[in-house]
Structures are given as structure tokens and as C-alpha cells.
Scaffold this motif. Structure first.
Motif, PDB file in Angstrom:
ATOM      1  N   ASN A  42      -5.091   8.375  -2.216  1.00 34.21           N
ATOM      2  CA  ASN A  42      -3.720   7.918  -2.020  1.00 34.21           C
ATOM      3  C   ASN A  42      -2.940   8.880  -1.138  1.00 34.21           C
ATOM      4  N   TYR A  86       3.031  -0.804  -8.082  1.00 38.64           N
ATOM      5  CA  TYR A  86       1.741  -1.328  -8.539  1.00 38.64           C
ATOM      6  C   TYR A  86       2.029  -2.255  -9.707  1.00 38.64           C
ATOM      7  N   ARG A 133      -4.892  -4.453  -5.065  1.00 43.57           N
ATOM      8  CA  ARG A 133      -5.204  -3.022  -5.030  1.00 43.57           C
ATOM      9  C   ARG A 133      -6.296  -2.644  -6.027  1.00 43.57           C
ATOM     10  N   SER A 294      -1.734  -5.498  -7.926  1.00 38.38           N
ATOM     11  CA  SER A 294      -1.360  -5.542  -6.518  1.00 38.38           C
ATOM     12  C   SER A 294      -0.191  -4.630  -6.198  1.00 38.38           C
ATOM     13  N   TYR A 295      -0.057  -4.342  -4.907  1.00 41.78           N
ATOM     14  CA  TYR A 295       1.146  -3.696  -4.397  1.00 41.78           C
ATOM     15  C   TYR A 295       2.197  -4.784  -4.157  1.00 41.78           C
ATOM     16  N   ALA A 311       2.210  -0.975   2.562  1.00 43.92           N
ATOM     17  CA  ALA A 311       1.327  -1.670   1.618  1.00 43.92           C
ATOM     18  C   ALA A 311       0.116  -2.244   2.340  1.00 43.92           C
ATOM     19  N   THR A 315      -3.970  -0.959   1.808  1.00 40.37           N
ATOM     20  CA  THR A 315      -4.957  -1.921   1.308  1.00 40.37           C
ATOM     21  C   THR A 315      -5.820  -2.492   2.429  1.00 40.37           C
ATOM     22  N   GLN A 320      -8.935   0.575   1.661  1.00 38.39           N
ATOM     23  CA  GLN A 320      -9.084   0.051   0.302  1.00 38.39           C
ATOM     24  C   GLN A 320     -10.451   0.396  -0.269  1.00 38.39           C
TER      25      GLN A 320
END
Length: 404
Positions: A42, A86, A133, A294-295, A311, A315, A320
Motif C-alpha cells: 500500500n 475500504y 480490492r 472495494s474502494y 482508487a 487496483t 492489485q
């Protein structure tokens, strides 16, 4: 949580005014858990995004599981939303209906990078409301030693519901263990567990047109069988959610249970186990419940366009995959070259990856908690012998109309 558009109107005004004065170029990103869960990746990808977008900084806030979604929603309702959060994809339709989040404008190539069933977990009214995500599918774990002790072939897991019931019965009758681990507690993964039976018997809860189709012969049959499995499962299944089944499996107190790929490492070498596709019902084909987190990009942060871009960057195809490897998650894009390596190095991934193409999404509704409570009540009623499956399904279908 019921949110109103009246509350939202004031929230957006407050948020816009705040950012207009402060000119804050920071993106607040709420993440569940802590930075041990893919945190280094991240941070790496956020730094790359910052380098490509001068004037913006990313501020990660890790919030404990069970609190992060509530915090993100509360902040949005109060008019001080995070830029990105998230969220369980099951919450997206409700957030979208309350005009709290933005949809994503994706190219055909970006849309096609996900398998159709995965895209279905984030799509409503023709719009994509979150970028997947985290992802999970489910499979059947079986204890090979208990199979052998019960006179079963330890290398031949059941392929149908009838075979699964017969195997569980043999284990319960011929060993000191119970045949199966069944979840029926008042918790979200009871609904999740039951949905595996719905999808392996050709059923649905809500169709592509937004119609409740829960009251079907497929689902009556699924609920009848769920109740039947209680006969060969651990005593008192209403006291068990899915997480409580693993200790029983590790201690060889149950012969089988259904769960996600994380159990592979959690069970380890405590028992001699195998993993196989979820057995199929008489009206169905192989399947599984597909769950994504998910974002979500919130309205009113003042940095919405940057947040949408962030975002999408996090991803993206390769980013990802790097995150999933670090976090130990099921890959969202099964055609990625790294997935072939995963299969080769650890064939126990196959049951989880092969199920993606025929899996079904969490029902996409405007009140997820209401949906969960209705289905759990139907499951518990049948497991406890308080109601027949046909009646429970009919009542549930009527109640679900309030939450679509």
C-alpha cells in the motif's frame, strides 16, 4: 444504517465549504485492519501515485475490522467524508442510493479485466460503484483420516449434496466425530454459507432486473438440504458462525466444512486435509458465493477527481496482483500470469480459483443488514425445525421486497 438525503444535503455543503477554505490536498484513505495486511505494498503504490500527482499526499488511516465501515459511513453522513474507504461491496448500493459515493468511469478494457461475476458484486443500475480490492471464494475442506476411519475413500471428496450427506452420515455413525460443520448463528456469514447452497442449486435472491426471486423451487430445495445437514453436523449449529468451525476441524471433531482459502494456512498440518469444489445440488452446477470488498470514493471530500484516480491506480492490473500476493488474498483477475504460478506451486488454490467463473455475487440491495436478518431467520427456523423450508422461503421473499 438508514441515511437520508436531507442529512446528506447538509453534509455536502459543510464538506465543500471546509475544503474550499482549507485547500487541503491530502487524500484521507480509511483501510480496515492494520498495516501488516499488505501495508508495505500500500505504502509503495501510494508513493508512486504521489510522485505522479504533485501537490497531493495520501494519508492512510488503519481502523480495526468491524469499525472501519461504520466510521467511513458516519464521517460521510456528518459531512466530513474520507476521500476513499475500504468497504464491503454489499454496502455500495445503499451508499449510492443515499448519494454518498461516486461511480467509476471505466474503459472497456478495464471492465473486461475482471470476470463478469466479480464485476457483478459492484455494479448497480449500470454503474460501477466500487473498485474491488479484496476477494474470496469458498470450497469444501475434508478430513482424509476421518473419511478413511468411516470406511470412505479418503481421496474422493463428495461431488453432490447427496454424496456430502452420505459421507457426513458415515463419519457421524462410524467415528467419534460429527460429519459436518454447519454455521447457523445470527451473523453475516450464516447468510454467506447458505448462499453457497443457493448458487450450487441454480438459485438467486435478486435478479439482474432488481426483482426478488428468492421464492423458487431451487431455494426451497437448498434450505431443505441445509436443515437436513444439521442432522449430521455438530450439536447446536445456531451457536456457531463459520469462524467457530475451524477449531472443530483442526481437532478432528468434524469431518467437513465450507470456508475460504485462508483456512489453508490456518489449518496447516494439524490434520490430513484436502480441499475440493463445493458439492452441487440436484438443480444446479458448480458455484460459490463471491464476496468482494472495494474502494469506495466519497462525495464531498473536495478531492474527488484525485480520489477516483487514486482508487483506479491502486487496483490496476499489476498493482492489485502485487497487493494480493502480499496480503494472501484470492486474485481478482484469474488470468494474470502470476496466478498460473500460484496454481503450480500450490494446487490447493485450484478449487477456489476454478469457482470464480460460475460463482454468484452477494445480493446487491439497499439494506444489507435487513437482507442478512431475513435470510438468517429463515435458515435458523428450518435448522431448529420450527418451520418448513417452503414456508420459510415464501415469508423471506415477501420480507426481502422491503430491502431491494
Amino acid at each position: 444504517m438508514k441515511l437520508t438525503k436531507i442529512l446528506l444535503g447538509g453534509a455536502l455543503l459543510l464538506s465543500s465549504a471546509t475544503f474550499a477554505v482549507a485547500q487541503d490536498q491530502s487524500l484521507q484513505v480509511i483501510l480496515c485492519g492494520d498495516d501488516t495486511w499488505g501495508g508495505e505494498v500500500n505504502a509503495k503504490h501510494a508513493a508512486e501515485w504521489e510522485a505522479n500527482n504533485p501537490g497531493y499526499t495520501v494519508a492512510f488511516e488503519y481502523v480495526p475490522w468491524g469499525q472501519c465501515q461504520e466510521k467511513a459511513t458516519t464521517l460521510a453522513a456528518a459531512g466530513t467524508p474520507a476521500a476513499v474507504a475500504y468497504m464491503g461491496s454489499r454496502t455500495l448500493k445503499q451508499l449510492a442510493q443515499n448519494d454518498l459515493i461516486l461511480s467509476h468511469d471505466l474503459s472497456e478494457e478495464e471492465l473486461n479485466s475482471w470476470a463478469g461475476p466479480i464485476l457483478g458484486t459492484v455494479t448497480a443500475d449500470g454503474k460501477v460503484w466500487g473498485l474491488p480490492r479484496a476477494f474470496s471464494t469458498k470450497a469444501l475442506y475434508w478430513n482424509k483420516d476421518l473419511f478413511e476411519a468411516a470406511g470412505l475413500d479418503p481421496e474422493s471428496p463428495p461431488k453432490t449434496w447427496d454424496e456430502m450427506y452420505e459421507a457426513a452420515s458415515a463419519i457421524k455413525e462410524n467415528t467419534d466425530a460429527d460429519g459436518f460443520g454447519l454455521a447457523a448463528a445470527s451473523f453475516d456469514n450464516t447468510m454467506h454459507q447458505f448462499m453457497n447452497y443457493v448458487y450450487t442449486n441454480g438459485g438467486e435472491v435478486i435478479n439482474e432486473d432488481g426483482e426478488i426471486v428468492f421464492n423458487s423451487p431451487n431455494n426451497v430445495q437448498a434450505l431443505e438440504f441445509y436443515g437436513k445437514m444439521a442432522e449430521v453436523s455438530q450439536p447446536g449449529p445456531v451457536a456457531y458462525d463459520r469462524a467457530k468451525l475451524r477449531p472443530l476441524f483442526v481437532e478432528s471433531k468434524i469431518g467437513m466444512f465450507i470456508s475460504g482459502p485462508w483456512e489453508r494456512n490456518a489449518v496447516g498440518d494439524a490434520v490430513n486435509w484436502g480441499v475440493a469444489p463445493i458439492p452441487v445440488g440436484p438443480m444446479g452446477t458448480p458455484g460459490t458465493l463471491l464476496i468482494t470488498d472495494s474502494y469506495a470514493v466519497f462525495k464531498g471530500s473536495g478531492v474527488e477527481e484525485a480520489a477516483l484516480d487514486f482508487a483506479k491506480f491502486m487496483t490496476s492490473y499489476d498493482n492489485q496482483m502485487e497487493f494480493e500476493i502480499a496480503a494472501g488474498l484470492t486474485p481478482l483477475r484469474p488470468d494474470h500470469p502470476e496466478v498460473a504460478k500460484m496454481r503450480e506451486e500450490d494446487p490447493t488454490w485450484n478449487a477456489f480459483l476454478d469457482a470464480i467463473a460460475t460463482g454468484g455475487p452477494e445480493p446487491f440491495v439497499t439494506d444489507y443488514v435487513g437482507l442478512q436478518d431475513v435470510i438468517n431467520e429463515a435458515v435458523q427456523g428450518v435448522v431448529l425445525g420450527e418451520v418448513e423450508a417452503a414456508e420459510a422461503v415464501e415469508i423471506a421473499a415477501e420480507d426481502l421486497e422491503d430491502y431491494k
